[in-house]
Design a protein around this motif. Structure first.
Motif, PDB file in Angstrom:
ATOM      1  N   HIS A 124     -11.216   5.595   3.827  1.00 11.53           N
ATOM      2  CA  HIS A 124     -10.353   6.315   4.765  1.00 11.53           C
ATOM      3  C   HIS A 124     -10.144   5.531   6.062  1.00 11.53           C
ATOM      4  CE1 HIS A 124     -10.330   9.706   2.122  1.00 11.53           C
ATOM      5  NE2 HIS A 124     -11.651   9.794   2.159  1.00 11.53           N
ATOM      6  N   LEU A 125     -11.167   4.799   6.469  1.00 14.71           N
ATOM      7  CA  LEU A 125     -11.046   3.987   7.668  1.00 14.71           C
ATOM      8  C   LEU A 125     -10.002   2.886   7.475  1.00 14.71           C
ATOM      9  CD1 LEU A 125     -12.058   3.207  10.515  1.00 14.71           C
ATOM     10  CD2 LEU A 125     -13.739   1.756   9.378  1.00 14.71           C
ATOM     11  N   PHE A 126     -10.036   2.200   6.328  1.00 16.61           N
ATOM     12  CA  PHE A 126      -9.059   1.155   6.056  1.00 16.61           C
ATOM     13  C   PHE A 126      -7.659   1.740   5.888  1.00 16.61           C
ATOM     14  CE2 PHE A 126     -12.910  -1.167   4.652  1.00 16.61           C
ATOM     15  CZ  PHE A 126     -12.810  -2.220   5.549  1.00 16.61           C
ATOM     16  N   ASP A 127      -7.562   2.930   5.298  1.00 16.11           N
ATOM     17  CA  ASP A 127      -6.261   3.597   5.199  1.00 16.11           C
ATOM     18  C   ASP A 127      -5.705   3.894   6.589  1.00 16.11           C
ATOM     19  OD1 ASP A 127      -6.337   3.546   2.454  1.00 16.11           O
ATOM     20  OD2 ASP A 127      -7.030   5.612   2.250  1.00 16.11           O
ATOM     21  N   LEU A 128      -6.550   4.406   7.458  1.00 12.68           N
ATOM     22  CA  LEU A 128      -6.123   4.700   8.826  1.00 12.68           C
ATOM     23  C   LEU A 128      -5.704   3.429   9.564  1.00 12.68           C
ATOM     24  CD1 LEU A 128      -5.819   6.690  11.197  1.00 12.68           C
ATOM     25  CD2 LEU A 128      -8.217   6.224  11.740  1.00 12.68           C
ATOM     26  N   LEU A 129      -6.488   2.365   9.431  1.00 11.12           N
ATOM     27  CA  LEU A 129      -6.142   1.099  10.081  1.00 11.12           C
ATOM     28  C   LEU A 129      -4.823   0.542   9.539  1.00 11.12           C
ATOM     29  CD1 LEU A 129      -9.594  -0.704  10.273  1.00 11.12           C
ATOM     30  CD2 LEU A 129      -8.248   0.202  12.165  1.00 11.12           C
ATOM     31  N   GLY A 130      -4.607   0.668   8.233  1.00  6.91           N
ATOM     32  CA  GLY A 130      -3.364   0.200   7.633  1.00  6.91           C
ATOM     33  C   GLY A 130      -2.162   0.975   8.131  1.00  6.91           C
ATOM     34  N   VAL A 131      -2.304   2.279   8.243  1.00  9.25           N
ATOM     35  CA  VAL A 131      -1.202   3.105   8.743  1.00  9.25           C
ATOM     36  C   VAL A 131      -0.929   2.798  10.212  1.00  9.25           C
ATOM     37  CG1 VAL A 131      -0.539   5.483   9.289  1.00  9.25           C
ATOM     38  CG2 VAL A 131      -1.503   4.941   7.052  1.00  9.25           C
TER      39      VAL A 131
ATOM     40  N   ALA B 253       3.006  -6.668   8.466  1.00 11.20           N
ATOM     41  CA  ALA B 253       3.421  -5.715   7.432  1.00 11.20           C
ATOM     42  C   ALA B 253       2.618  -5.929   6.150  1.00 11.20           C
ATOM     43  CB  ALA B 253       4.920  -5.854   7.170  1.00 11.20           C
ATOM     44  N   ALA B 254       2.418  -7.176   5.759  1.00 12.69           N
ATOM     45  CA  ALA B 254       1.646  -7.468   4.549  1.00 12.69           C
ATOM     46  C   ALA B 254       0.190  -7.026   4.702  1.00 12.69           C
ATOM     47  CB  ALA B 254       1.720  -8.957   4.229  1.00 12.69           C
ATOM     48  N   VAL B 255      -0.399  -7.273   5.851  1.00  7.75           N
ATOM     49  CA  VAL B 255      -1.794  -6.866   6.077  1.00  7.75           C
ATOM     50  C   VAL B 255      -1.911  -5.354   6.077  1.00  7.75           C
ATOM     51  CG1 VAL B 255      -3.667  -6.861   7.777  1.00  7.75           C
ATOM     52  CG2 VAL B 255      -2.464  -8.973   7.260  1.00  7.75           C
ATOM     53  N   SER B 256      -0.931  -4.660   6.637  1.00  5.82           N
ATOM     54  CA  SER B 256      -1.006  -3.202   6.648  1.00  5.82           C
ATOM     55  C   SER B 256      -0.923  -2.637   5.235  1.00  5.82           C
ATOM     56  CB  SER B 256       0.065  -2.624   7.563  1.00  5.82           C
ATOM     57  OG  SER B 256       1.144  -2.115   6.894  1.00  5.82           O
ATOM     58  N   VAL B 257      -0.068  -3.209   4.389  1.00  3.18           N
ATOM     59  CA  VAL B 257       0.014  -2.766   2.994  1.00  3.18           C
ATOM     60  C   VAL B 257      -1.282  -3.084   2.269  1.00  3.18           C
ATOM     61  CG1 VAL B 257       1.178  -3.190   0.788  1.00  3.18           C
ATOM     62  CG2 VAL B 257       2.518  -2.872   2.862  1.00  3.18           C
ATOM     63  N   LEU B 258      -1.840  -4.255   2.483  1.00  3.17           N
ATOM     64  CA  LEU B 258      -3.095  -4.616   1.839  1.00  3.17           C
ATOM     65  C   LEU B 258      -4.249  -3.709   2.266  1.00  3.17           C
ATOM     66  CD1 LEU B 258      -3.002  -8.515   1.838  1.00  3.17           C
ATOM     67  CD2 LEU B 258      -2.890  -6.990  -0.119  1.00  3.17           C
ATOM     68  N   LEU B 259      -4.291  -3.325   3.517  1.00  3.30           N
ATOM     69  CA  LEU B 259      -5.350  -2.423   3.976  1.00  3.30           C
ATOM     70  C   LEU B 259      -5.299  -1.080   3.257  1.00  3.30           C
ATOM     71  CD1 LEU B 259      -5.409  -3.099   7.817  1.00  3.30           C
ATOM     72  CD2 LEU B 259      -7.308  -3.429   6.234  1.00  3.30           C
ATOM     73  N   VAL B 260      -4.113  -0.602   2.987  1.00  2.00           N
ATOM     74  CA  VAL B 260      -3.984   0.703   2.328  1.00  2.00           C
ATOM     75  C   VAL B 260      -4.204   0.579   0.828  1.00  2.00           C
ATOM     76  CG1 VAL B 260      -2.369   2.569   1.804  1.00  2.00           C
ATOM     77  CG2 VAL B 260      -2.464   1.617   4.106  1.00  2.00           C
ATOM     78  N   VAL B 261      -3.674  -0.478   0.212  1.00  2.00           N
ATOM     79  CA  VAL B 261      -3.709  -0.588  -1.248  1.00  2.00           C
ATOM     80  C   VAL B 261      -4.995  -1.238  -1.745  1.00  2.00           C
ATOM     81  CG1 VAL B 261      -2.571  -1.676  -3.229  1.00  2.00           C
ATOM     82  CG2 VAL B 261      -1.207  -0.656  -1.408  1.00  2.00           C
ATOM     83  N   TRP B 262      -5.409  -2.325  -1.151  1.00  2.00           N
ATOM     84  CA  TRP B 262      -6.505  -3.126  -1.684  1.00  2.00           C
ATOM     85  C   TRP B 262      -7.876  -2.572  -1.321  1.00  2.00           C
ATOM     86  CZ3 TRP B 262      -6.170  -7.155  -5.007  1.00  2.00           C
ATOM     87  CH2 TRP B 262      -7.319  -7.882  -5.233  1.00  2.00           C
TER      88      TRP B 262
END
Length: 63
Positions: free
Chosen positions: A3-10, A53-62
């Motif tokens: 959840h922390l990485f999802d929040l950081l990605g968003v 943008a790529a890092v934000s997608v990776l934080l949410v997906v990976w």
């Protein structure tokens, strides 16, 4: 922890969208950081926007 990485990605995605709209983005450069402006350095500006943008997608997906 996911959840922390999802929040950081968003949050990073929101910052990226805001920076693209505003025309100025802050990034690390050397020992400190600097701002890239869309009008002054369009290649550097759009490169940094794409990286964020790529890092934000990776934080949410990976992670």
């Amino acid at each position: 922890m996911k959840h922390l990485f999802d929040l950081l990605g968003v949050l990073l995605g929101l910052y990226t969208a805001y920076s693209a709209w505003r025309g100025r983005v802050y990034g690390k450069s050397g020992a400190g950081g600097r701002s890239w402006h869309r009008n002054e350095d369009p290649n550097g500006f759009w490169t940094l926007i794409a990286i964020y943008a790529a890092v934000s997608v990776l934080l949410v997906v990976w992670f």
